[in-house]
Motif scaffolding. Structure first.
Motif, PDB file in Angstrom:
ATOM      1  N   SER A 152     -40.158  59.391 -32.079  1.00  0.00           N
ATOM      2  CA  SER A 152     -40.685  58.989 -33.370  1.00  0.00           C
ATOM      3  C   SER A 152     -40.341  57.513 -33.583  1.00  0.00           C
ATOM      4  CB  SER A 152     -40.073  59.861 -34.465  1.00  0.00           C
ATOM      5  OG  SER A 152     -40.680  59.596 -35.709  1.00  0.00           O
ATOM      6  N   PHE A 153     -40.814  56.937 -34.661  1.00  0.00           N
ATOM      7  CA  PHE A 153     -40.552  55.524 -34.902  1.00  0.00           C
ATOM      8  C   PHE A 153     -39.047  55.277 -34.951  1.00  0.00           C
ATOM      9  CE2 PHE A 153     -44.879  56.010 -36.584  1.00  0.00           C
ATOM     10  CZ  PHE A 153     -45.502  55.041 -35.817  1.00  0.00           C
ATOM     11  N   THR A 154     -38.623  54.271 -34.194  1.00  0.00           N
ATOM     12  CA  THR A 154     -37.208  54.049 -33.924  1.00  0.00           C
ATOM     13  C   THR A 154     -36.758  52.719 -34.520  1.00  0.00           C
ATOM     14  OG1 THR A 154     -37.494  55.297 -31.869  1.00  0.00           O
ATOM     15  CG2 THR A 154     -35.487  54.002 -32.068  1.00  0.00           C
ATOM     16  N   ASP A 155     -35.505  52.616 -34.821  1.00  0.00           N
ATOM     17  CA  ASP A 155     -34.940  51.441 -35.479  1.00  0.00           C
ATOM     18  C   ASP A 155     -34.788  50.284 -34.497  1.00  0.00           C
ATOM     19  OD1 ASP A 155     -33.844  49.783 -37.352  1.00  0.00           O
ATOM     20  OD2 ASP A 155     -31.876  50.762 -37.393  1.00  0.00           O
TER      21      ASP A 155
ATOM     22  N   ILE B 145     -40.843  47.817 -35.118  1.00  0.00           N
ATOM     23  CA  ILE B 145     -41.292  48.452 -36.353  1.00  0.00           C
ATOM     24  C   ILE B 145     -41.387  47.469 -37.510  1.00  0.00           C
ATOM     25  CG2 ILE B 145     -39.077  49.138 -37.359  1.00  0.00           C
ATOM     26  CD1 ILE B 145     -42.241  51.334 -36.962  1.00  0.00           C
TER      27      ILE B 145
ATOM     28  N   THR C  71     -45.781  55.563 -43.372  1.00  0.00           N
ATOM     29  CA  THR C  71     -45.871  56.493 -42.241  1.00  0.00           C
ATOM     30  C   THR C  71     -44.479  56.871 -41.756  1.00  0.00           C
ATOM     31  OG1 THR C  71     -47.977  55.520 -41.556  1.00  0.00           O
ATOM     32  CG2 THR C  71     -46.804  56.838 -39.927  1.00  0.00           C
ATOM     33  N   VAL C  72     -43.605  55.880 -41.668  1.00  0.00           N
ATOM     34  CA  VAL C  72     -42.221  56.137 -41.264  1.00  0.00           C
ATOM     35  C   VAL C  72     -41.551  57.084 -42.250  1.00  0.00           C
ATOM     36  CG1 VAL C  72     -39.951  55.085 -40.949  1.00  0.00           C
ATOM     37  CG2 VAL C  72     -41.990  53.957 -40.028  1.00  0.00           C
ATOM     38  N   GLN C  73     -41.797  56.849 -43.534  1.00  0.00           N
ATOM     39  CA  GLN C  73     -41.203  57.694 -44.566  1.00  0.00           C
ATOM     40  C   GLN C  73     -41.690  59.139 -44.438  1.00  0.00           C
ATOM     41  OE1 GLN C  73     -42.152  56.424 -48.541  1.00  0.00           O
ATOM     42  NE2 GLN C  73     -40.365  57.432 -49.432  1.00  0.00           N
TER      43      GLN C  73
ATOM     44  N   LEU D  83     -36.419  56.375 -39.803  1.00  0.00           N
ATOM     45  CA  LEU D  83     -36.327  55.825 -38.448  1.00  0.00           C
ATOM     46  C   LEU D  83     -35.276  56.560 -37.624  1.00  0.00           C
ATOM     47  CD1 LEU D  83     -36.435  51.983 -39.185  1.00  0.00           C
ATOM     48  CD2 LEU D  83     -38.266  53.369 -38.207  1.00  0.00           C
TER      49      LEU D  83
ATOM     50  N   THR E 128     -37.572  63.545 -32.298  1.00  0.00           N
ATOM     51  CA  THR E 128     -37.883  63.366 -33.718  1.00  0.00           C
ATOM     52  C   THR E 128     -36.675  63.739 -34.572  1.00  0.00           C
ATOM     53  OG1 THR E 128     -38.719  65.632 -33.987  1.00  0.00           O
ATOM     54  CG2 THR E 128     -40.306  63.944 -33.298  1.00  0.00           C
TER      55      THR E 128
END
Length: 257
Positions: free
Chosen positions: A185-188, A192, A209-211, A216, A244
């Motif tokens: 999933s979106f990563t820190d 991003i 979307t991240v929320q 993250l 995720t």
């Protein structure tokens, strides 16, 4: 794969996930070739790795993965310097909907070329010792729609499809090289942190979307999944690992074909 003494090549290794993957492999006794187009960051990371793990165990090669000659040359140098390759991690990626041709070139075309380069160097048909290719996709490659990032999403769906096809038993029997996809999933990481310059007027939708995905992922969680995939000794190939916040580390299940 037992990592002690193995040789890995990682693209996009100057920072973010690529740097974290490199450190994790070096800690387990692997030798690592770090590729990145960013000269300053790459040199700094390369020196950091050399100081921590010894210059004989890592090296940095500046390389634009979208330039065929540069990527081919980097693979040849890495293989020659370390006596072959055992693991290729096609990790380089960008999130750019404005320069969408560049996004496709980095995220998909370069992964295809990196996969074929990995096969060329590791295939038992070519005198290689077999190995493993991990293509870093994204949860975007498994979701039906991310409206703010259509090209990025398309590129990551392509990486998943490529990995499943090239990871088929037919190819594994021929080459002795496993191919799998990693879909975090979106990563820190820096990727991003988008702006209107890279995403156009829909850039504000990315945080939303991240929320929706719960926030993250920490880099350490993705590294944990990556190591599970690398160190798996069941000859798993063609698999798609998800990482995720909601479900942790698991594999995408597909219907039998």
């Amino acid at each position: 794969m037992v990592l002690q003494g193995k040789v890995a090549l990682i693209t996009g290794a100057a920072q973010g996930l690529g740097k974290a993957f490199s450190q994790a492999l070096l800690r387990r006794g692997a030798r690592v070739v770090l590729l990145d187009m960013k000269h300053v960051e790459g040199q700094q990371t390369g020196q950091e790795m050399a100081d921590k793990f010894g210059p004989e165990n890592s090296t940095f090669i500046q390389c634009d993965v979208t330039a065929k000659e540069q990527l081919d040359s980097a693979f040849n140098k890495a293989s020659s310097q370390f006596g072959g390759l055992d693991l290729v991690v096609n990790n380089a990626g960008i999130l750019d909907e404005v320069q969408w041709e560049r996004c496709l070139a980095v995220n998909l075309e370069a992964v295809i070329r990196g996969t074929y380069n990995g096969l060329n160097h590791m295939s038992t048909q070519n005198g290689g010792r077999g190995g493993h290719i991990i293509n870093v996709a994204s949860i975007a490659g498994l979701l039906s729609s991310i409206p703010a990032a259509p090209v990025y999403t398309t590129s990551k769906h392509g990486v998943v499809a490529l990995s499943r096809c090239m990871g088929h038993a037919m190819h594994y029997k021929r080459h002795g090289v496993r191919v799998n996809a990693l879909c975090p999933s979106f990563t820190d990481t820096d990727i991003i942190h988008v702006t209107e310059d890279s995403m156009g007027k829909d850039f504000w939708m990315v945080p939303k979307t991240v929320q929706k995905l719960g926030g993250l992922l920490p880099v350490s969680t993705v590294v944990e999944g990556f190591l599970q995939l690398v160190e798996d000794d069941t000859q798993l190939t063609g698999a798609v690992m998800r990482v995720t916040l909601a479900k942790g580390i698991d594999y995408k299940q597909y219907r039998e074909e």
